[in-house]
Design a protein around this motif. Structure first.
Motif, PDB file in Angstrom:
ATOM      1  N   SER A 154       2.979  -3.969   6.397  1.00 42.51           N
ATOM      2  CA  SER A 154       3.977  -4.474   5.451  1.00 42.51           C
ATOM      3  C   SER A 154       4.358  -3.451   4.381  1.00 42.51           C
ATOM      4  CB  SER A 154       3.476  -5.760   4.789  1.00 42.51           C
ATOM      5  OG  SER A 154       2.365  -5.487   3.969  1.00 42.51           O
ATOM      6  N   SER A 155       3.738  -2.289   4.407  1.00 47.61           N
ATOM      7  CA  SER A 155       4.042  -1.256   3.418  1.00 47.61           C
ATOM      8  C   SER A 155       5.446  -0.696   3.627  1.00 47.61           C
ATOM      9  CB  SER A 155       3.034  -0.112   3.524  1.00 47.61           C
ATOM     10  OG  SER A 155       3.449   0.980   2.727  1.00 47.61           O
ATOM     11  N   GLU A 156       6.123  -0.417   2.538  1.00 50.91           N
ATOM     12  CA  GLU A 156       7.469   0.157   2.637  1.00 50.91           C
ATOM     13  C   GLU A 156       7.431   1.602   3.128  1.00 50.91           C
ATOM     14  OE1 GLU A 156       8.320   1.647  -1.888  1.00 50.91           O
ATOM     15  OE2 GLU A 156       8.665  -0.461  -1.437  1.00 50.91           O
ATOM     16  N   ASN A 157       6.255   2.219   3.132  1.00 50.87           N
ATOM     17  CA  ASN A 157       6.110   3.602   3.611  1.00 50.87           C
ATOM     18  C   ASN A 157       5.960   3.696   5.125  1.00 50.87           C
ATOM     19  OD1 ASN A 157       6.028   4.872   0.985  1.00 50.87           O
ATOM     20  ND2 ASN A 157       4.054   3.868   0.742  1.00 50.87           N
ATOM     21  N   VAL A 158       5.749   2.558   5.779  1.00 49.14           N
ATOM     22  CA  VAL A 158       5.493   2.539   7.216  1.00 49.14           C
ATOM     23  C   VAL A 158       6.772   2.206   7.973  1.00 49.14           C
ATOM     24  CG1 VAL A 158       4.225   1.344   9.048  1.00 49.14           C
ATOM     25  CG2 VAL A 158       3.064   1.956   6.921  1.00 49.14           C
ATOM     26  N   LYS A 159       7.082   3.058   8.952  1.00 46.41           N
ATOM     27  CA  LYS A 159       8.258   2.829   9.792  1.00 46.41           C
ATOM     28  C   LYS A 159       7.931   1.859  10.923  1.00 46.41           C
ATOM     29  CE  LYS A 159      10.227   6.555  11.438  1.00 46.41           C
ATOM     30  NZ  LYS A 159      10.863   7.639  12.212  1.00 46.41           N
TER      31      LYS A 159
ATOM     32  N   MET B 119       0.842  -1.181   0.000  1.00 41.38           N
ATOM     33  CA  MET B 119       0.000   0.000   0.000  1.00 41.38           C
ATOM     34  C   MET B 119       0.887   1.244   0.000  1.00 41.38           C
ATOM     35  SD  MET B 119      -2.858  -0.854   2.870  1.00 41.38           S
ATOM     36  CE  MET B 119      -4.413  -0.511   2.141  1.00 41.38           C
ATOM     37  N   ILE B 120       0.414   2.266  -0.668  1.00 40.11           N
ATOM     38  CA  ILE B 120       1.152   3.528  -0.657  1.00 40.11           C
ATOM     39  C   ILE B 120       0.585   4.432   0.437  1.00 40.11           C
ATOM     40  CG2 ILE B 120       1.815   3.375  -3.084  1.00 40.11           C
ATOM     41  CD1 ILE B 120      -0.383   5.402  -3.709  1.00 40.11           C
ATOM     42  N   GLY B 121       1.323   5.469   0.773  1.00 38.65           N
ATOM     43  CA  GLY B 121       0.953   6.353   1.872  1.00 38.65           C
ATOM     44  C   GLY B 121      -0.452   6.920   1.773  1.00 38.65           C
ATOM     45  N   LYS B 122      -0.852   7.348   0.571  1.00 38.60           N
ATOM     46  CA  LYS B 122      -2.192   7.927   0.402  1.00 38.60           C
ATOM     47  C   LYS B 122      -3.277   6.891   0.650  1.00 38.60           C
ATOM     48  CE  LYS B 122      -1.200  11.713  -2.724  1.00 38.60           C
ATOM     49  NZ  LYS B 122      -1.502  12.338  -4.003  1.00 38.60           N
ATOM     50  N   GLU B 123      -3.038   5.665   0.223  1.00 38.80           N
ATOM     51  CA  GLU B 123      -4.010   4.592   0.468  1.00 38.80           C
ATOM     52  C   GLU B 123      -4.149   4.330   1.964  1.00 38.80           C
ATOM     53  OE1 GLU B 123      -3.806   1.550  -3.269  1.00 38.80           O
ATOM     54  OE2 GLU B 123      -2.106   1.541  -1.886  1.00 38.80           O
ATOM     55  N   ILE B 124      -3.031   4.320   2.654  1.00 44.99           N
ATOM     56  CA  ILE B 124      -3.053   4.066   4.092  1.00 44.99           C
ATOM     57  C   ILE B 124      -3.716   5.226   4.828  1.00 44.99           C
ATOM     58  CG2 ILE B 124      -1.622   3.704   6.140  1.00 44.99           C
ATOM     59  CD1 ILE B 124       0.438   2.366   4.209  1.00 44.99           C
ATOM     60  N   ALA B 125      -3.423   6.447   4.429  1.00 50.64           N
ATOM     61  CA  ALA B 125      -3.956   7.635   5.103  1.00 50.64           C
ATOM     62  C   ALA B 125      -5.479   7.669   5.092  1.00 50.64           C
ATOM     63  CB  ALA B 125      -3.386   8.895   4.470  1.00 50.64           C
ATOM     64  N   GLN B 126      -6.109   7.041   4.113  1.00 53.30           N
ATOM     65  CA  GLN B 126      -7.574   7.037   4.060  1.00 53.30           C
ATOM     66  C   GLN B 126      -8.191   6.272   5.233  1.00 53.30           C
ATOM     67  OE1 GLN B 126      -9.108   5.058   0.582  1.00 53.30           O
ATOM     68  NE2 GLN B 126      -8.089   3.141   1.067  1.00 53.30           N
ATOM     69  N   TYR B 127      -7.403   5.448   5.905  1.00 53.59           N
ATOM     70  CA  TYR B 127      -7.891   4.683   7.049  1.00 53.59           C
ATOM     71  C   TYR B 127      -7.768   5.445   8.369  1.00 53.59           C
ATOM     72  CZ  TYR B 127      -7.904   0.659   3.926  1.00 53.59           C
ATOM     73  OH  TYR B 127      -8.139  -0.198   2.885  1.00 53.59           O
ATOM     74  N   SER B 128      -7.250   6.647   8.341  1.00 57.46           N
ATOM     75  CA  SER B 128      -7.045   7.424   9.562  1.00 57.46           C
ATOM     76  C   SER B 128      -8.343   7.565  10.354  1.00 57.46           C
ATOM     77  CB  SER B 128      -6.504   8.810   9.220  1.00 57.46           C
ATOM     78  OG  SER B 128      -6.286   9.555  10.395  1.00 57.46           O
ATOM     79  N   GLY B 129      -8.297   7.120  11.619  1.00 53.31           N
ATOM     80  CA  GLY B 129      -9.456   7.225  12.499  1.00 53.31           C
ATOM     81  C   GLY B 129     -10.529   6.180  12.276  1.00 53.31           C
ATOM     82  N   LYS B 130     -10.280   5.244  11.379  1.00 51.94           N
ATOM     83  CA  LYS B 130     -11.295   4.248  11.025  1.00 51.94           C
ATOM     84  C   LYS B 130     -11.030   2.901  11.698  1.00 51.94           C
ATOM     85  CE  LYS B 130     -13.059   6.641   7.333  1.00 51.94           C
ATOM     86  NZ  LYS B 130     -12.709   6.824   5.985  1.00 51.94           N
ATOM     87  N   VAL B 131     -12.073   2.087  11.719  1.00 46.40           N
ATOM     88  CA  VAL B 131     -11.970   0.713  12.200  1.00 46.40           C
ATOM     89  C   VAL B 131     -11.639  -0.170  11.001  1.00 46.40           C
ATOM     90  CG1 VAL B 131     -13.200  -1.197  13.283  1.00 46.40           C
ATOM     91  CG2 VAL B 131     -13.625   1.144  14.055  1.00 46.40           C
ATOM     92  N   VAL B 132     -10.572  -0.952  11.127  1.00 51.35           N
ATOM     93  CA  VAL B 132     -10.142  -1.850  10.054  1.00 51.35           C
ATOM     94  C   VAL B 132     -10.059  -3.272  10.598  1.00 51.35           C
ATOM     95  CG1 VAL B 132      -8.848  -0.027   8.881  1.00 51.35           C
ATOM     96  CG2 VAL B 132      -7.664  -1.513  10.491  1.00 51.35           C
ATOM     97  N   ASP B 133      -9.963  -4.232   9.703  1.00 53.25           N
ATOM     98  CA  ASP B 133      -9.795  -5.612  10.161  1.00 53.25           C
ATOM     99  C   ASP B 133      -8.303  -5.943  10.253  1.00 53.25           C
ATOM    100  OD1 ASP B 133      -8.996  -6.084   7.510  1.00 53.25           O
ATOM    101  OD2 ASP B 133     -10.893  -6.997   6.962  1.00 53.25           O
ATOM    102  N   LYS B 134      -8.003  -7.083  10.843  1.00 52.80           N
ATOM    103  CA  LYS B 134      -6.611  -7.492  11.073  1.00 52.80           C
ATOM    104  C   LYS B 134      -5.853  -7.643   9.755  1.00 52.80           C
ATOM    105  CE  LYS B 134      -3.258  -9.147  13.701  1.00 52.80           C
ATOM    106  NZ  LYS B 134      -2.059  -8.379  13.483  1.00 52.80           N
ATOM    107  N   THR B 135      -6.517  -8.126   8.728  1.00 53.71           N
ATOM    108  CA  THR B 135      -5.877  -8.295   7.422  1.00 53.71           C
ATOM    109  C   THR B 135      -5.419  -6.950   6.866  1.00 53.71           C
ATOM    110  OG1 THR B 135      -7.251 -10.228   6.981  1.00 53.71           O
ATOM    111  CG2 THR B 135      -6.194  -9.194   5.086  1.00 53.71           C
ATOM    112  N   THR B 136      -6.265  -5.938   6.988  1.00 51.23           N
ATOM    113  CA  THR B 136      -5.901  -4.600   6.506  1.00 51.23           C
ATOM    114  C   THR B 136      -4.739  -4.048   7.316  1.00 51.23           C
ATOM    115  OG1 THR B 136      -8.169  -4.210   5.777  1.00 51.23           O
ATOM    116  CG2 THR B 136      -6.762  -2.268   6.061  1.00 51.23           C
TER     117      THR B 136
END
Length: 61
Positions: free
Chosen positions: A24-29, A1-18
């Motif tokens: 696993s994204s290379e943009n995540v430290k 996933m790229i940063g913009k895709e991940i940012a759309q989840y800000s403040g949201k409830v996601v599942d464990k798979t997400t």
């Protein structure tokens, strides 16, 4: 996933798979497990830190 895709989840409830895909994204430290969130009962709170040190919060069922 790229940063913009991940940012759309800000403040949201996601599942464990997400969360795993985000982690696993290379943009995540780091993904910080912040425990149970008092505002989202029954959900675990995670802080996603990007390589540029910006952060978002997500919640997992």
């Amino acid at each position: 996933m790229i940063g913009k895709e991940i940012a759309q989840y800000s403040g949201k409830v996601v599942d464990k798979t997400t969360l795993d895909r985000i982690a696993s994204s290379e943009n995540v430290k780091v993904v910080r497990d912040c425990g149970i969130d008092g505002n989202h009962l029954g959900k675990k709170w995670y802080v996603i830190v990007f390589k540029d040190d910006t952060e978002i919060s997500v919640y997992v069922k």
